[in-house]
Design a protein around this motif. Sequence first.
Motif, PDB file in Angstrom:
ATOM      1  N   SER A 172      27.582  37.821  37.392  1.00  0.00           N
ATOM      2  CA  SER A 172      28.896  37.447  36.845  1.00  0.00           C
ATOM      3  C   SER A 172      28.986  37.683  35.345  1.00  0.00           C
ATOM      4  CB  SER A 172      29.196  35.981  37.163  1.00  0.00           C
ATOM      5  OG  SER A 172      28.314  35.122  36.442  1.00  0.00           O
ATOM      6  N   ALA A 224      30.499  32.719  41.361  1.00  0.00           N
ATOM      7  CA  ALA A 224      29.037  32.780  41.351  1.00  0.00           C
ATOM      8  C   ALA A 224      28.437  31.378  41.320  1.00  0.00           C
ATOM      9  CB  ALA A 224      28.558  33.589  40.147  1.00  0.00           C
ATOM     10  N   SER A 242      31.032  43.159  40.660  1.00  0.00           N
ATOM     11  CA  SER A 242      31.753  42.297  39.716  1.00  0.00           C
ATOM     12  C   SER A 242      32.304  41.051  40.431  1.00  0.00           C
ATOM     13  CB  SER A 242      32.905  43.085  39.077  1.00  0.00           C
ATOM     14  OG  SER A 242      33.599  42.250  38.170  1.00  0.00           O
ATOM     15  N   ILE A 243      31.867  39.877  39.987  1.00  0.00           N
ATOM     16  CA  ILE A 243      32.364  38.614  40.538  1.00  0.00           C
ATOM     17  C   ILE A 243      32.620  37.650  39.388  1.00  0.00           C
ATOM     18  CG2 ILE A 243      31.178  38.836  42.760  1.00  0.00           C
ATOM     19  CD1 ILE A 243      28.994  37.045  41.686  1.00  0.00           C
ATOM     20  N   SER A 244      33.466  36.666  39.643  1.00  0.00           N
ATOM     21  CA  SER A 244      33.795  35.706  38.590  1.00  0.00           C
ATOM     22  C   SER A 244      32.667  34.683  38.434  1.00  0.00           C
ATOM     23  CB  SER A 244      35.095  34.980  38.936  1.00  0.00           C
ATOM     24  OG  SER A 244      34.916  34.155  40.085  1.00  0.00           O
ATOM     25  N   GLU A 245      32.663  34.070  37.254  1.00  0.00           N
ATOM     26  CA  GLU A 245      31.628  33.068  36.981  1.00  0.00           C
ATOM     27  C   GLU A 245      31.782  31.853  37.873  1.00  0.00           C
ATOM     28  OE1 GLU A 245      29.952  30.428  33.197  1.00  0.00           O
ATOM     29  OE2 GLU A 245      31.328  32.099  32.877  1.00  0.00           O
TER      30      GLU A 245
END
Length: 383
Positions: free
Chosen positions: A178, A195, A189-192
């Motif tokens: 993230s 995650a 790509s992933i959001s914090e």
Amino acid sequence: MRLSEKIMDLRKRSGWSQEELAEKLGVSRQSVSKWETGESVPDLDRIIRMSELWDVSTDYLLKESGPRQEFCAERAEDASQDMQADGTYTASDPQDGPWDGPGGHSTSGSQRSGFASGDTEESGSVRWERSVPPVREVSRAEALDFLEMSRYAAPRMALGVMLCILSPICLLLLGAVSEQPGLFGGALSISENFAGGIGLTVLLVFVTIAVGIFLTTGMRLSAYEYMEKEVLIVPEDVLRETADCRADYEGTFRASVTIGVLLCIIGAIPLFLSTVFFEEDFAAVTGLCMTLVFAAAGVFFLVSAGTVHGSYEKLLQTGDYAPEKKRANKKIGAIAGIFWCGVVSVYMLLSFTTRSWEYTWIIFPVSGVLFGGISALLHATAR
């Protein structure tokens, strides 16, 4: 009752360790241990010396049946004075009077309450204070059930510890992904928040499974807690069988310990290489996760083998489970719960507030070393 059983019975009821009896007889502790397991027989001089120490006849020691001989108060006073030097028990105002052997009843109407810590016995103005652990006879069925339960519990307890070590890996990896949106061309790509949510869920699931294993297995083992805390009188044939089983298991135990230690040492290599040859945070986190995997596998071998080997030591009352160390084990058990609950609380608090999961894990190995020092100190002071 055989000679080996009588030696063990008289020694334990006198509150002496094998080392203390060996010192009084001028032999090694291993010799006393072999006498008590029936592997060897003491010579005539030693038998005479033991009869004098406990004020019993040589016939009583050598014959397989017969009444317990009288143990005079004068001899009891001598024994108590010997024990005062190492703190095993004390006596005050001893008077003359007949005794029916160590641990028996006084022929002058004495009242005995046993050998548990803090117990007393009185005969006229005689008052004895005992500080040795309580004595418990273990049947053959109990001993075999305990060994079987230990073999059942060993891999399960090891799995629980392994899951605890593996639990933060998903959180660490997703957190690293993230923070680097361009990793692998943006394909990961992933959001914090995503995650953190997934990572914490996996962590809690792993910990929950581990706690469930600890609770269910611990409840089954709780019936045998006395093996650690009380002085045991075990049938001679069971002692011989247990000693043979331990000897057969020694090869497996050494191999498991060797593999476990090597895995823990090798596990540091990925972390070292990732921090030296790569500058990206993702590489360092990946190296840390690989280190945790190696450590978890190593700990599995160590805990599983140690649990089985420890069950043999508990029954044979050797090593950390020798009679003179029982009091220390009881203190360690009481301290362990509080200590490790505090360690886990500190770990979770620091990890969630600093979000430095890649560093806070060091709390556990440091705490393990510290707890080992505390245990060694308690064992040393208990001698």
